[in-house]
Design an enzyme around this catalytic site. Structure first.
Site, PDB file in Angstrom:
ATOM      1  N   ILE A  63       0.952  10.467  -5.186  1.00  0.00           N
ATOM      2  CA  ILE A  63       2.400  10.198  -5.134  1.00  0.00           C
ATOM      3  C   ILE A  63       3.108  10.994  -6.230  1.00  0.00           C
ATOM      4  O   ILE A  63       4.194  11.530  -6.032  1.00  0.00           O
ATOM      5  CB  ILE A  63       2.683   8.687  -5.259  1.00  0.00           C
ATOM      6  N   ASN A 113      -8.601  11.113 -12.295  1.00  0.00           N
ATOM      7  CA  ASN A 113      -8.721  10.861 -10.863  1.00  0.00           C
ATOM      8  C   ASN A 113      -7.810  11.811 -10.098  1.00  0.00           C
ATOM      9  O   ASN A 113      -7.272  11.471  -9.054  1.00  0.00           O
ATOM     10  CB  ASN A 113      -8.340   9.391 -10.597  1.00  0.00           C
ATOM     11  N   SER A 164       3.460  -2.073  -6.685  1.00  0.00           N
ATOM     12  CA  SER A 164       2.806  -2.085  -5.372  1.00  0.00           C
ATOM     13  C   SER A 164       3.112  -3.378  -4.636  1.00  0.00           C
ATOM     14  O   SER A 164       3.269  -4.442  -5.256  1.00  0.00           O
ATOM     15  CB  SER A 164       1.297  -1.970  -5.599  1.00  0.00           C
ATOM     16  N   THR A 177       1.082  -5.005  -3.274  1.00  0.00           N
ATOM     17  CA  THR A 177      -0.055  -5.897  -3.496  1.00  0.00           C
ATOM     18  C   THR A 177       0.314  -7.037  -4.452  1.00  0.00           C
ATOM     19  O   THR A 177      -0.354  -8.070  -4.467  1.00  0.00           O
ATOM     20  CB  THR A 177      -1.302  -5.097  -3.960  1.00  0.00           C
ATOM     21  N   TYR A 206      -6.463  -5.242  -9.732  1.00  0.00           N
ATOM     22  CA  TYR A 206      -5.530  -4.102  -9.692  1.00  0.00           C
ATOM     23  C   TYR A 206      -4.096  -4.610  -9.551  1.00  0.00           C
ATOM     24  O   TYR A 206      -3.203  -4.235 -10.308  1.00  0.00           O
ATOM     25  CB  TYR A 206      -5.890  -3.170  -8.520  1.00  0.00           C
ATOM     26  N   LYS A 219      -0.474  -4.654 -12.101  1.00  0.00           N
ATOM     27  CA  LYS A 219       0.906  -4.286 -11.738  1.00  0.00           C
ATOM     28  C   LYS A 219       1.857  -5.451 -12.031  1.00  0.00           C
ATOM     29  O   LYS A 219       2.955  -5.262 -12.561  1.00  0.00           O
ATOM     30  CB  LYS A 219       0.977  -3.908 -10.253  1.00  0.00           C
ATOM     31  N   PHE A 245       4.720   0.142  -0.280  1.00  0.00           N
ATOM     32  CA  PHE A 245       3.897  -0.404   0.799  1.00  0.00           C
ATOM     33  C   PHE A 245       2.726   0.573   1.017  1.00  0.00           C
ATOM     34  O   PHE A 245       1.995   0.827   0.077  1.00  0.00           O
ATOM     35  CB  PHE A 245       4.772  -0.803   1.995  1.00  0.00           C
ATOM     36  N   LEU A 279      -6.970   3.611   5.143  1.00  0.00           N
ATOM     37  CA  LEU A 279      -7.105   3.959   6.558  1.00  0.00           C
ATOM     38  C   LEU A 279      -6.860   5.440   6.863  1.00  0.00           C
ATOM     39  O   LEU A 279      -7.679   6.086   7.511  1.00  0.00           O
ATOM     40  CB  LEU A 279      -6.160   3.084   7.389  1.00  0.00           C
TER      41      LEU A 279
HETATM   42  N1  UDP Z   1      -8.662  -0.345   7.675  1.00  0.00           N
HETATM   43  C1  UDP Z   1      -9.664  -0.234   8.617  1.00  0.00           C
HETATM   44  N2  UDP Z   1     -10.672   0.669   8.368  1.00  0.00           N
HETATM   45  C2  UDP Z   1     -10.736   1.420   7.241  1.00  0.00           C
HETATM   46  C3  UDP Z   1      -9.705   1.289   6.276  1.00  0.00           C
HETATM   47  C4  UDP Z   1      -8.689   0.384   6.528  1.00  0.00           C
HETATM   48  O1  UDP Z   1      -9.658  -0.899   9.641  1.00  0.00           O
HETATM   49  O2  UDP Z   1     -11.690   2.207   7.075  1.00  0.00           O
HETATM   50  C5  UDP Z   1      -7.564  -1.274   7.924  1.00  0.00           C
HETATM   51  C6  UDP Z   1      -7.426  -2.389   6.918  1.00  0.00           C
HETATM   52  O3  UDP Z   1      -8.244  -3.486   7.283  1.00  0.00           O
HETATM   53  C7  UDP Z   1      -5.929  -2.695   6.990  1.00  0.00           C
HETATM   54  C8  UDP Z   1      -5.310  -1.332   7.292  1.00  0.00           C
HETATM   55  O4  UDP Z   1      -6.357  -0.546   7.847  1.00  0.00           O
HETATM   56  O5  UDP Z   1      -5.644  -3.562   8.064  1.00  0.00           O
HETATM   57  C9  UDP Z   1      -4.772  -0.630   6.064  1.00  0.00           C
HETATM   58  O6  UDP Z   1      -5.773  -0.584   5.079  1.00  0.00           O
HETATM   59  P1  UDP Z   1      -5.597   0.251   3.735  1.00  0.00           P
HETATM   60  O7  UDP Z   1      -6.841   0.072   2.922  1.00  0.00           O
HETATM   61  O8  UDP Z   1      -5.197   1.652   4.066  1.00  0.00           O
HETATM   62  O9  UDP Z   1      -4.342  -0.436   3.040  1.00  0.00           O
HETATM   63  P2  UDP Z   1      -4.158  -1.940   2.463  1.00  0.00           P
HETATM   64  O10 UDP Z   1      -5.160  -2.840   3.112  1.00  0.00           O
HETATM   65  O11 UDP Z   1      -4.346  -1.798   1.016  1.00  0.00           O
HETATM   66  O12 UDP Z   1      -2.776  -2.327   2.847  1.00  0.00           O
END
Ligand code: UDP
Length: 347
Positions: A12, A35, A124, A126, A148, A152, A177, A199
């Protein structure tokens, strides 16, 4: 006007540097490259045609941070530098508390010492934890479910206390987000270490053949198709949110938190389809177990950022996928160039 960007070499951070330079700001990037790869900053310079100072600084090293402030006239700080992997933070909580909290404290103390009181903080979504209230507004109760997120949350609290004690500070807290996508050029993008947790990087590595198959973490959630729903936001939209926040903190002293999201929830399966469309590749996937700690649905109410920062996300899911794919295609192994050696100079 000169902006110190901590963690400016990261995903970012590097996209925000491009937008800051394009908007006419001078920037100083402070990064310890723990990183991230300095190559991203070479590419920021190449994309913008602008020169800027890069300083290899560890925020926990007070001497280095003070030198930055004593040898530059800094007007405001955008603070990205932090560890960010949720799973790793569960395994190594102290590593996260030490790095994220201690680094931020040295930075804030140094800002105070040098009377620099304009701050944009990279927070975040989160911090909201496992709420069922959708869309999430900034008034939602805070309560993260992992270390984590708690770093924040603690920094947000720290900032509130600092402002209460000295209302001449001006502080924008940005709660991201799900940042995805890459710069249109394909020159900068997300370059995760090892196996991606998120993802989109995972999907694009499957599409390019670096990984065999995507595991979808659960299809029995109470959502439109059973898979998890998130608010994916293009990283360039996110970067522009920082420009808007910077404009706002220059006006009058205040402190406020803003959601940076699109307000639209997209499921994992929808994302897979959109990525297939953008890449022209079929993505093999299988359904696995739910990932511990995952919530079913999370998306923003971005109305406050629209009203107060005059910011709104503009880029579509297809653009997010197309830009991620372009970055992946042009950089199949990420930033593979030799790590350029940048000495700790204090700029
Ligand atoms: N997800 C998935 N497979 C992966 C990584 C993520 O199905 O290999 C899903 C995860 O369960 C969530 C969505 O994709 O529903 C987004 O996950 P990510 O880790 O990108 O973001 P976060 O969960 O932190 O919002």
């Amino acid at each position: 006007m000169t902006i110190l960007v901590t963690g400016g070499a990261g995903y970012i951070g590097s996209h925000t540097c491009v937008e800051l330079l394009a908007a006419g700001y001078d920037i100083i990037v402070a990064d310890n490259f723990s990183n991230s790869n300095p190559e991203s900053l070479k590419r920021v310079a190449e994309l913008t045609g602008k020169l800027f100072t890069i300083s290899k600084v560890d925020l926990q090293n007070r001497q280095q941070v003070e030198k930055l402030f004593s040898s530059n006239k800094i007007d405001a700080v955008i603070h990205f530098a932090a560890y960010k992997a949720v799973g790793e933070s569960v395994e190594f909580p102290l590593k996260y508390y030490q790095n994220n909290l201690a680094g931020t404290m040295v930075l804030l103390e140094t800002m105070e010492k040098f009377h620099v009181k304009k701050f944009v903080f990279s927070s975040s979504a989160t911090v909201y934890g496992a709420t069922n209230h959708m869309p999430i507004t900034e008034d939602e109760q805070i309560g993260s479910t992992n270390p984590y997120g708690r770093t924040k949350e603690m920094i947000e609290d720290m900032l509130q206390d600092i402002y209460q004690a000295d209302p001449s500070w001006s502080i924008a807290i940005l709660r991201y987000f799900n940042p995805v996508g890459a710069h249109k050029s394909g020159r900068i993008g997300e370059d995760p270490n090892g196996i991606p947790n998120n993802l989109l990087p995972y999907l694009s590595q499957v599409a390019i053949g670096r990984r065999d198959v995507l595991t979808i973490h659960g299809n029995d959630y109470q959502t439109k198709d059973g898979t998890g729903v998130r608010d994916y936001i293009h990283v360039v939209d996110l970067a522009n949110g920082h420009i808007k926040a910077l404009e706002k903190i220059q006006k009058t002293p205040f402190i406020s938190a803003y959601n940076l999201g699109t307000g639209v929830g997209i499921s994992v399966l929808e994302m897979v389809r959109a990525f297939e469309q953008a890449s022209g590749k079929t993505i093999p996937f299988h359904i696995g177990n739910r990932r511990p700690g995952d919530v079913a649905i999370c998306y923003a109410d971005p109305a406050k950022a629209r009203a107060e920062l005059e910011w709104t996300a503009t880029k579509s899911i297809s653009e997010m996928c197309e830009d991620t794919w372009r970055w992946q295609l042009q950089n199949p192994e990420g930033y593979i160039t030799e790590k350029v050696s940048i000495e700790a100079s204090g700029a």
